[in-house]
Design an enzyme around this catalytic site. Sequence first.
Site, mmCIF file in Angstrom:
data_model
loop_
_atom_site.group_PDB
_atom_site.id
_atom_site.type_symbol
_atom_site.label_atom_id
_atom_site.label_comp_id
_atom_site.label_asym_id
_atom_site.label_seq_id
_atom_site.Cartn_x
_atom_site.Cartn_y
_atom_site.Cartn_z
ATOM 1 N N GLU A 181 -0.095 -2.641 12.786
ATOM 2 C CA GLU A 181 -0.003 -4.098 12.709
ATOM 3 C C GLU A 181 0.369 -4.756 14.039
ATOM 4 O O GLU A 181 0.494 -5.987 14.100
ATOM 5 C CB GLU A 181 0.989 -4.489 11.618
ATOM 6 N N LYS A 206 1.742 0.811 16.401
ATOM 7 C CA LYS A 206 2.971 0.623 15.622
ATOM 8 C C LYS A 206 3.298 1.839 14.771
ATOM 9 O O LYS A 206 4.446 2.272 14.683
ATOM 10 C CB LYS A 206 2.847 -0.604 14.730
ATOM 11 N N GLN A 207 2.288 2.401 14.106
ATOM 12 C CA GLN A 207 2.525 3.509 13.183
ATOM 13 C C GLN A 207 1.239 4.326 13.045
ATOM 14 O O GLN A 207 0.204 3.957 13.588
ATOM 15 C CB GLN A 207 2.957 2.990 11.820
ATOM 16 N N TRP A 255 0.823 -1.211 0.000
ATOM 17 C CA TRP A 255 0.000 0.000 0.000
ATOM 18 C C TRP A 255 0.854 1.257 0.000
ATOM 19 O O TRP A 255 0.379 2.338 -0.352
ATOM 20 C CB TRP A 255 -0.936 0.008 1.211
ATOM 21 N N ASP A 256 2.135 1.086 0.368
ATOM 22 C CA ASP A 256 3.071 2.215 0.390
ATOM 23 C C ASP A 256 3.019 2.994 -0.924
ATOM 24 O O ASP A 256 3.079 4.235 -0.937
ATOM 25 C CB ASP A 256 4.507 1.718 0.558
#
Length: 797
Positions: free
Chosen positions: A513, A625-626, A374-375
């Site tokens: 995640e 996580k992000q 998806w980046d």
Amino acid sequence: MLPTGREHFPNSALAKSALRSGSLGDADTPMREALKPTAEPGWVLSHEGYNILSESTLESRFAFSNGFLGMRAARSLSRGPTWVAWLGYSRWASWPRCYVAGLFDVPNTEPPVSALVPVADWSRVRILLDGQPVLGWKGELLRGTRKLDMHRGLLLSTWTHRTPAGITVTASELRLLSLADRSTGLQLVRILVDRDGVDVKLEASFAMAGLGMEPMRLERDIGAWRTESTAKCVAMTGAASLRVGDNPLAPNQPFPLQWTWCWQSVAGQVAEFDRLVAVARADTPECDPTSRAAARALDRNRALGWRAVLAAHEEAWNKRWLAGDIIIEGDDDAQQAARFAVYHLTSAANPEDDRVSIGARALTGDAYLGHVFWDTEIYLLPFYTAVWPEAARALLMYRFHTLPGARAKAKHFGFKGALFAWESTDTGTETTPERVVAQDGSVVDILTGRMEHHISADVAYAVWQYWNATRDDDFFLRAGAEILLDTARFWASRAVAEADGRRHIRHVIGPDEYHDDVDDNAFTNVMARWNIRRALEAMDLLRARWPEHAATLQDKLGLTEDEFADWRDAVARIVVGLDPATGLYEQFTGFHALEFIDLAGYTDRTVPIDVVIGRQATRRSQVVKQADVIALIALLPEEFPGAMAETNFRHYEARCAHGSSLSAGMHARVAARLGHPEIALSYRRETAATNLDRDPNSAGGVRIAGLGSLWQAVVLGFAGLDLMGDTLSIDPKIPPQWKSLSFHVRWRCRSVAIRIADGTVDATLLEGDEMDMRIAAATRKLIAGATLQVSIEAGPR
């Protein structure tokens, strides 16, 4: 004002050699001039010496590519052979790699997963002095410098080595992969020995040619190989010449794709070596046409000569810098990081091939096996859409070509429409392994391929952003509308109506995640709802402007009015986790019932937080996580009216451990929009450090998405560029220490130069018809050739 012509950028090396200094030998030759780096500050990254602990990271950072071919910055000279071996206790001093975009095969691994295949290292040069090879680990390296010349898009190296016999040899090298002719590579080397009478032998070869592929043709100047399981062909050919002093020497060619020359040295005499290579790839098993394509590419570039090849490459880079450069005055570190990001983003794309995309490490390393995530759509596409729409279109057409795989994946899980692969290669088939064996021998389930479904909404978002910014109706009709409709169909089938009267999306993984198999992830659900809305809008647009096409597409997909009604119901009833009382989105159902951990107590850690406290403890906590909800603020700010964006940013920033290189850049972008320049600058520096500093995890390749987020932090964050509205819009909030920020942007067949400085914005329409542009709260008309100056506080003047 931002310069609008070529005067801002130096032209080719030969025409502008006065801008550079330093090279090998005394003779003023074209090759010597070519080996001089750009002298203008801010364009060259340099590395001195050699350190085995940082070598592989350097090879990633200084890698060079043109979107079709990629090469790591491994030393061509003075290195020993490299082969694959089971050596758990040692590490390779260097990891030379050359890649061809789209060349995937399934190696003999468990689990069997499609991976990008490395091809022959065409740059290998071996020097023998009196019969002894010059090797970095033998004798003494007196001086070694590598320079990444970002402006020219090439790698420069100089080294001086004293052998155990006391002979000193100095060499300078240039390597590039042509941006003007993507099939082509060029290598130039100048060599000098410090004494008379040394027997010198130079060997130039294609190292490890065809490793892991079937050889289909091996001849004097050309080789062709075929991948074993995917039956793709790659052909490589080359031509090399050597001049010692004023005399050209004829080579011996004892083996295919190998050239050797022998001579006796004269102290101070320079030998000049040049090599042109050409590469072709085909997705068919027949290799003869591929060989002919490579041979034609080599012939046309040999006819030009290396000087013209270099000049064309530099001119192509000059054009890309005119379109994509970011100029920051007052912050040299930010300037260098921005250029580094634009350099690699430019290197990674190939608008000429819409069957390939950009993997998580681009063409700079083996990590993630070349897989596309998806980046690409969320972190890379905004750059290409804004400055290089042709590249953006090719990347989105890649997703269109993989729709059959996306439909098959959705069907496999019992859903309708298109569910794109979480990890994609050339076919769009899901390549995420379902389970792997950990180092302790335990079997670990990998759930991302089964549950990280937001990828379909991410692709749809990139499609809409591209079409909105370009009004590329041909793309919209050929591919864009179909992607929007089929992803919306997936989400409508994925959002299941339950007894509470709401529609839920259960058993998913969001961007965070650390928490898998959750229900109603806010990022996923809000993006899904947005995706369905845009698909309904796309169908209305088709019916209004292209009714025949609308009918054809509706018939092709089998869409009914009942299904459209179900989509509208989904929009109204999808759970998004918003608490109206607080303005907070709950990241997923039950998130706020988890344990809060104060991350301030872990600021000195050197490993991810889940390693420190354990995976299960992390999963039971609110540690993120992000960027998850924070990423949603960046992509869909309209979902956060009033103070909601600030509220959610502060809430989730305190819970984010930044266990992904994607995270800090997204935080920087949002912090900049919220008017927190110091916080944004801190996150920007963190993002830059993951690639520019010697992080050992960069050995597997640059984190191209992190570099995309770095560009976003500057242009979409501090400058406030908005590509999703009805007009081009900027709302600058640049840091006070920045004297100015300048860049170009493409908007609906127009090119606009923007400069922000001293509380004003200068906007110049360089190309295209007059247009409206919104600057902060003011909407004004841009007229070709005229500069509009707007005071950010007081309106136009």
